[in-house]
Design a protein around this motif. Structure first.
Motif, PDB file in Angstrom:
ATOM      1  N   ARG A  66       0.844  -1.206   0.000  1.00  0.00           N
ATOM      2  CA  ARG A  66       0.000   0.000   0.000  1.00  0.00           C
ATOM      3  C   ARG A  66       0.877   1.254   0.000  1.00  0.00           C
ATOM      4  N   GLU A  69       2.463   1.657  -3.450  1.00  0.00           N
ATOM      5  CA  GLU A  69       1.467   2.068  -4.447  1.00  0.00           C
ATOM      6  C   GLU A  69       1.156   3.554  -4.346  1.00  0.00           C
ATOM      7  N   LYS A  70       1.014   4.065  -3.128  1.00  0.00           N
ATOM      8  CA  LYS A  70       0.688   5.489  -2.953  1.00  0.00           C
ATOM      9  C   LYS A  70       1.875   6.374  -3.306  1.00  0.00           C
ATOM     10  N   ASN A  96      -7.269   6.723   5.812  1.00  0.00           N
ATOM     11  CA  ASN A  96      -6.733   5.365   5.838  1.00  0.00           C
ATOM     12  C   ASN A  96      -5.497   5.348   6.745  1.00  0.00           C
ATOM     13  N   ASP A  99      -2.144   5.119   5.001  1.00  0.00           N
ATOM     14  CA  ASP A  99      -1.853   6.361   4.285  1.00  0.00           C
ATOM     15  C   ASP A  99      -1.329   7.443   5.230  1.00  0.00           C
TER      16      ASP A  99
END
Length: 175
Positions: A66, A69-70, A96, A99
């Protein structure tokens, strides 16, 4: 954070702690370095508590995926302030927990700051902050260590944390 103070703090703590309460857990540096039968973590900022709870129970590979990906999606780097601002807006619309970690990795001094609406408002860490390989390895170590502990997470005013069942070898850390 308290990380730099750990060498001074840890020798002052009792050796055999049954229940340890980190009343103002903050970045959880004291928590992750404690050995106790049970650890109660509390911080008023529920967004940070939820982030650490997520990191404690999530699969490490899923968390890293994650984050990667961000970073790619928003072009996060030490120089891309516009990407940082776009990602900050994205985070503030969804909250999130992973995040939040990613966002703080590119913010000024890696800090967590929120306005009264609980919107992340820490500025960009131009030429200073990034999710480096060293940070990746430290995250993995943090997650592995937290998974070994018997933890309870709370986001309460410190006066609402019960100490009724603390026991003879209980210890409360307040900082």
């Amino acid at each position: 954070g308290k990380y730099k103070l750990l060498p001074q703090l840890m020798p002052l703590f009792p050796q055999n702690i049954s229940t340890f309460i980190d009343l103002f857990a903050g970045g959880f540096n004291v928590t992750v370095n404690m050995n106790a039968q049970k650890i109660i973590c509390n911080d008023l900022n529920y967004l940070v508590v939820e982030m650490v709870r997520t990191l404690t129970y999530a699969d490490i590979d899923i968390v890293l995926k994650r984050i990667d990906e961000k970073i790619t999606e928003y072009g996060l780097s030490k120089e891309n302030e516009e990407g940082f601002k776009a990602f900050r807006d994205f985070y503030n619309s969804n909250h999130n927990p992973i995040d939040l970690l990613t966002l703080s990795s590119f913010s000024f001094n890696y800090q967590f700051r929120f306005n009264s609406n609980l919107e992340f408002n820490n500025p960009f860490g131009r030429n200073r902050s990034q999710f480096s390989e060293a940070m990746r390895q430290n995250l993995i170590l943090f997650m592995e260590e937290m998974k070994k502990k018997n933890l309870e997470f709370y986001s309460r005013d410190f006066r609402e944390i019960s100490v009724d069942n603390l026991g003879e070898n209980g210890f409360i850390y307040c900082d």
